[in-house]
Motif scaffolding. Structure first.
Motif, PDB file in Angstrom:
ATOM      1  N   ARG A  29       0.950  -1.079  -0.362  1.00 16.24           N
ATOM      2  CA  ARG A  29       0.098   0.278  -0.381  1.00 16.24           C
ATOM      3  C   ARG A  29       0.992   1.169  -0.127  1.00 16.24           C
ATOM      4  N   GLY A  30       1.916   0.820  -0.777  1.00 14.55           N
ATOM      5  CA  GLY A  30       2.962   2.436  -1.035  1.00 14.55           C
ATOM      6  C   GLY A  30       3.501   2.756   0.255  1.00 14.55           C
ATOM      7  N   ALA A  31       3.724   1.650   1.041  1.00 20.20           N
ATOM      8  CA  ALA A  31       4.646   2.013   1.705  1.00 20.20           C
ATOM      9  C   ALA A  31       6.290   1.163   2.023  1.00 20.20           C
ATOM     10  N   PRO A  32       6.823   1.387   2.145  1.00 24.11           N
ATOM     11  CA  PRO A  32       8.426   0.533   2.396  1.00 24.11           C
ATOM     12  C   PRO A  32       7.746  -0.294   3.930  1.00 24.11           C
ATOM     13  N   TRP A  33       7.792  -1.192   3.887  1.00 25.46           N
ATOM     14  CA  TRP A  33       7.278  -2.434   5.643  1.00 25.46           C
ATOM     15  C   TRP A  33       9.425  -2.962   5.651  1.00 25.46           C
ATOM     16  N   LYS A  34       9.573  -3.353   6.553  1.00 25.04           N
ATOM     17  CA  LYS A  34      10.074  -3.858   6.987  1.00 25.04           C
ATOM     18  C   LYS A  34      10.357  -5.720   5.963  1.00 25.04           C
ATOM     19  N   ALA A  35      10.791  -6.000   5.458  1.00 25.95           N
ATOM     20  CA  ALA A  35      10.308  -7.839   4.701  1.00 25.95           C
ATOM     21  C   ALA A  35       9.443  -8.012   5.275  1.00 25.95           C
ATOM     22  N   GLU A  36       8.921  -8.824   6.615  1.00 21.92           N
ATOM     23  CA  GLU A  36       8.693  -9.304   6.831  1.00 21.92           C
ATOM     24  C   GLU A  36       7.356  -9.471   7.567  1.00 21.92           C
ATOM     25  N   ILE A  37       7.386  -7.920   7.895  1.00 19.87           N
ATOM     26  CA  ILE A  37       6.030  -7.213   7.602  1.00 19.87           C
ATOM     27  C   ILE A  37       5.693  -7.398   6.494  1.00 19.87           C
ATOM     28  N   GLY A  38       6.270  -6.675   5.927  1.00 22.12           N
ATOM     29  CA  GLY A  38       5.547  -6.523   4.115  1.00 22.12           C
ATOM     30  C   GLY A  38       4.791  -7.680   3.584  1.00 22.12           C
ATOM     31  N   GLN A  39       6.056  -8.626   3.796  1.00 26.60           N
ATOM     32  CA  GLN A  39       5.677 -10.094   3.040  1.00 26.60           C
ATOM     33  C   GLN A  39       4.265 -10.087   3.481  1.00 26.60           C
ATOM     34  N   TRP A  40       4.233 -10.181   5.032  1.00 30.54           N
ATOM     35  CA  TRP A  40       2.494 -10.626   5.587  1.00 30.54           C
ATOM     36  C   TRP A  40       1.739  -9.575   5.570  1.00 30.54           C
ATOM     37  N   PHE A  41       1.773  -8.401   5.491  1.00 36.91           N
ATOM     38  CA  PHE A  41       0.526  -7.970   4.953  1.00 36.91           C
ATOM     39  C   PHE A  41       0.246  -7.843   3.007  1.00 36.91           C
ATOM     40  N   SER A  42       1.257  -8.229   2.182  1.00 36.02           N
ATOM     41  CA  SER A  42       0.595  -8.075   1.121  1.00 36.02           C
ATOM     42  C   SER A  42       0.044 -10.118   1.180  1.00 36.02           C
ATOM     43  N   GLY A  43       0.860 -10.649   1.525  1.00 36.25           N
ATOM     44  CA  GLY A  43       0.186 -12.470   1.790  1.00 36.25           C
ATOM     45  C   GLY A  43      -1.570 -12.457   2.210  1.00 36.25           C
ATOM     46  N   CYS A  44      -1.574 -11.239   3.292  1.00 37.59           N
ATOM     47  CA  CYS A  44      -2.510 -11.894   4.846  1.00 37.59           C
ATOM     48  C   CYS A  44      -3.853 -10.190   4.598  1.00 37.59           C
ATOM     49  N   ASP A  45      -2.841  -9.239   4.889  1.00 39.22           N
ATOM     50  CA  ASP A  45      -3.716  -8.028   5.120  1.00 39.22           C
ATOM     51  C   ASP A  45      -4.970  -7.843   4.407  1.00 39.22           C
ATOM     52  N   SER A  46      -3.961  -7.986   3.266  1.00 38.14           N
ATOM     53  CA  SER A  46      -4.775  -7.571   1.495  1.00 38.14           C
ATOM     54  C   SER A  46      -6.355  -8.459   1.097  1.00 38.14           C
ATOM     55  N   ILE A  47      -6.419  -9.308   2.030  1.00 39.37           N
ATOM     56  CA  ILE A  47      -7.251 -10.400   1.567  1.00 39.37           C
ATOM     57  C   ILE A  47      -7.664 -10.760   2.992  1.00 39.37           C
TER      58      ILE A  47
END
Length: 802
Positions: free
Chosen positions: A99-117
């Motif tokens: 969502r446009g923000a550079p998250w720390k890798a493990e956090i951004g990966q979880w967001f991308s795979g889970c928070d979005s659905i």
């Protein structure tokens, strides 16, 4: 029977429109009333305009879960078959963009795979109906969940029937006949329900405030240009006179004064909230939490709720309130009405089934001593609120740096993530308004620091400890997690350093993330906030900030119309001719500088010594000063413009945190952080390497060399990320809630709202909710304590494995 009558009324008004479905034959209108008594499920839909034309509540966040993920060295290890690292690879800065923000890798990966659905889940909300003694005697608001009164200022007791006596003044002495200095010190009439000073009977304007310096003699300046000083030992009884040429403050006719027909004491002004004009002659709205949500009246900061409504902002309905007026975060709802002809005598609650997305947050309705009374008794209207109202009742946004606490509180109370069901809640927010204690500790004798050696830090610790005692005594939720799922907000300059030891397991929201790795003691130069001397039996031995559980939130910044219209955050690289910029107090070497060597932990002083671009008291510039580097204590007349024309901007501490990070980000300037061991907003979840520069305090002499070492590609990359995330450092949600209120009440939207409605990215509150969602599924303590739920709106792969 009120709830039954309310339901009948609501149904009758909407029956023709077929907005309800009743489990019976709707064509038989003769049985209409009879069916209501035995109805089991009632489906409700929003019956009034939602005001979504403002686009306010469309917070784009996601949902939750709680079971078990495996951690190794504090990094998330995803279960086999869920290769987020491959699906969402990190960039060269080890960031994953979501969502446009550079998250720390493990956090951004979880967001991308889970928070979005995330999907909605079924939640049962609890609509309470416990009554209070004597309906709080008309001098308080009934909390229908606990059946306890929340009494207005000056009243106490179970039924708010006991009147308190709150003196305006400290005890007198021969030298100080009205007591030592305090904002409310009063030579006139003291309203002892609020410890506030008014002119009183016998004067032309008895309800005109006569606060602070107004009622005392002034001393002439000791030297030309110096300010007048108040002589607290000599009351100025001339404020009561009716002298024709210079009538006392209490008798001045406003029209004559504005026409310059009479003189008056200029030290007198209108300090109390709810009043405007030089002579307090105009009544305006006071500032309350969410302005009482349309279900009450704001009386100086305390919401006096309409019948059946309660809570600090009158946002919680009870069984005694009309279903049609329920807030949007409770609708549409499926209400379970007991099939009992005698339920009016014993009904204390209703279940309302709704669909919501996790995380779900339960907000405690604390006694008003922790919130409403701190607002209602303010002796200076600007204290601890981020907005006031002018003579037209239009919103005036303040520069109150501590205003984030009020903004977050208001957003939580109006959020679709809020729940009234503590058994379903994922997090519990404990709202202690320490931002008011900061500014009000010298307000009145009943907030005395005499038992705390004059330390505001010690006084505030006591407030938090009493709030802890209350929730442990009145609610069952703390013990089930040892407080790990509770959230507290410390807005003070040094954050949660002086949090009582009992609450340290909880999540702390702060503006100052000092890990105490380098600065391992109280860093403030203001003695009243020093916490070093607080005894370990009260404070324990915890640090100020623990990045594994706590979060640094942005400070409050008012919506700046010029910046918004000019889009300062979007200024490109070629329009940023200044290499580095910092404007602020630089210490004792400069005129009007802070004299304490401990101010800013000495960091600003070091920066100025090397790069000062303005002469100090000795007429000297910094040793390495150069034309495109600006380090100055001189107040800029175009501060935001100066930031917007700079490539790098300094983020240095003051007495603890300062608002320089927000200033930089909101104007699109790459922040340069110089404060060792201090976490900045979201720094433990966002990848700061992608949009900021961190320089060690010992490397200050190498500052320019380091900044010039970034090539144009790196500068463009960081600048682009600042431009993507700037809205996450801004409390747009709370501001647009106010726009919605103004549109609903007065039919117009301010210019600031018009500009903000053009923005669509995640703001500070949306970011906070996203972080809670991540923590819900990835905090190790939930696995260790066996806390898990069955419905999360996420596939099994996203949940913490047990």
């Amino acid at each position: 029977m009120y709830i039954l009558n309310s339901l009948i009324s609501d149904l009758a008004e909407n029956w023709v429109a077929e907005k309800y479905w009743i489990h019976s034959d709707p064509s038989d209108s003769s049985k209409f009333t009879e069916m209501l008594v035995s109805v089991v499920h009632l489906f409700l839909f929003p019956l009034t305009p939602t005001l979504d034309y403002l686009g306010i509540r469309q917070i784009q966040t996601s949902c939750p879960s709680t079971n078990d993920t495996f951690r190794k060295d504090n990094a998330v290890v995803f279960p086999p078959g869920l290769d987020f690292g491959h699906r969402f690879p990190a960039d060269s800065y080890k960031a994953v963009v979501y969502r446009g923000a550079p998250w720390k890798a493990e956090i951004g990966q979880w967001f991308s795979g889970c928070d979005s659905i995330v999907k909605e889940v079924d939640i049962v909300e609890k609509i309470s109906g416990k009554a209070c003694i004597n309906d709080c005697s008309g001098q308080g608001v009934c909390n229908h969940e606990l059946g306890q009164c929340r009494c207005f200022h000056g009243f106490s007791g179970e039924g708010c029937s006991e009147k308190q006596h709150l003196d305006c003044n400290y005890p007198a002495s021969p030298e100080l006949p009205h007591g030592r200095w305090v904002v409310s010190i009063c030579p006139a009439y003291c309203d002892t329900t609020r410890a506030m000073c008014f002119c009183g009977e016998g004067t032309k304007y008895p309800n005109r405030p006569a606060a602070e310096a107004c009622g005392f003699k002034t001393k002439l300046p000791s030297e030309p240009g110096a300010p007048k000083l108040t002589d607290w030992g000599k009351p100025d009884l001339e404020i009561f006179t009716t002298n024709s040429s210079q009538p006392g403050w209490c008798n001045v006719d406003p029209q004559e004064a504005y026409a310059k027909k009479v003189q008056f004491k200029e030290e007198c002004d209108c300090k109390y909230d709810g009043l405007m004009g030089q002579f307090c002659e105009t009544s305006v709205q006071s500032s309350c939490i969410n302005q009482c949500s349309g279900h009450g009246h704001c009386r100086g900061g305390f919401c006096e709720c309409n019948g059946g409504w309660y809570g600090v902002d009158c946002s919680i309905p009870s069984v005694f309130s009309s279903v049609r007026a329920w807030p949007r975060w409770l609708l549409p709802a499926q209400v379970n009405v007991p099939n009992n002809s005698h339920f009016a005598d014993n009904l204390v609650g209703l279940d309302a089934a709704v669909k919501k997305r996790r995380p779900l947050i339960y907000v405690y309705d604390l006694p008003p001593q922790f919130n409403s009374l701190l607002l209602e008794g303010r002796h200076f209207k600007f204290e601890c609120v981020n907005r006031l109202y002018d003579h037209r009742n239009a919103t005036f946004w303040t520069e109150q740096l501590y205003g984030a606490q009020m903004a977050l509180y208001e957003s939580l109370l109006a959020s679709p993530h809020r729940t009234l069901n503590g058994e379903e809640a994922d997090f519990f927010f404990v709202p202690v308004l320490d931002s008011c204690i900061i500014t009000r500790a010298d307000d009145a004798p009943h907030l005395s620091m005499q038992d705390h050696q004059g330390l505001r830090s010690s006084l505030t610790l006591e407030f938090y400890k009493k709030a802890y005692d209350h929730i442990v005594e009145q609610y069952p939720y703390w013990n089930r997690s040892a407080g790990n799922d509770h959230i507290w907000f410390f807005s003070w300059d040094e954050g949660a350093c002086y949090a009582p030891k009992e609450i340290w397991n909880s999540m702390m929201l702060v503006h100052w993330g000092n890990t105490n790795s380098r600065h391992n003691h109280s860093t403030t130069a203001y003695w009243a906030d020093n916490w070093d001397g607080i005894l370990p039996e009260r404070r324990g031995s915890h640090p100020c900030f623990d990045p594994r559980k706590d979060l640094v939130l942005p400070a409050w910044k008012q919506p700046n119309l010029d910046s918004l219209r000019s889009k300062f955050w979007a200024r490109p690289l070629d329009q940023r001719e200044k290499l580095f910029y910092f404007n602020g107090n630089l210490g004792s070497a400069y005129a009007n500088g802070r004299p304490e060597a401990t101010y800013s932990m000495g960091i600003r002083q070091k920066l100025a010594k090397e790069f000062g671009s303005s002469p100090d008291k000795d007429g000297k510039l910094g040793k390495q000063h150069q034309d495109d580097v600006f380090v100055t204590p001189l107040r800029s007349e175009n501060y935001h413009e100066d930031l917007a024309t700079s490539l790098f901007c300094g983020v240095l501490p003051g007495d603890g945190w300062s608002g320089r990070m927000e200033d930089s980000i909101l104007q699109g300037c790459i922040p340069v952080i110089i404060q060792d061991g201090i976490f900045l907003p979201y720094e433990n979840v966002l990848n700061y390497e992608s949009f900021a520069v961190r320089i060690q305090e010992d490397e200050i002499p190498n500052l320019i060399e380091i900044l010039k070492g970034f090539n144009e590609t790196e500068r463009e990359f960081k600048l682009a990320n600042v431009q993507k995330i700037w809205q996450r450092f801004f409390y747009r949600d709370s501001i647009l809630l106010e726009a919605e209120r103004q549109k609903s009440i007065f039919g117009y939207v301010g210019d600031w709202a018009t500009e903000l409605l053009k923005l669509a990215e995640d703001d500070a509150f949306a970011t906070f909710i996203q972080v809670l969602h991540y923590k819900l599924h990835n905090d190790p303590w939930r696995r260790l304590h066996g806390h898990w739920k069955t419905e999360f709106g996420l596939p099994e792969e996203c949940l913490i494995r047990r």
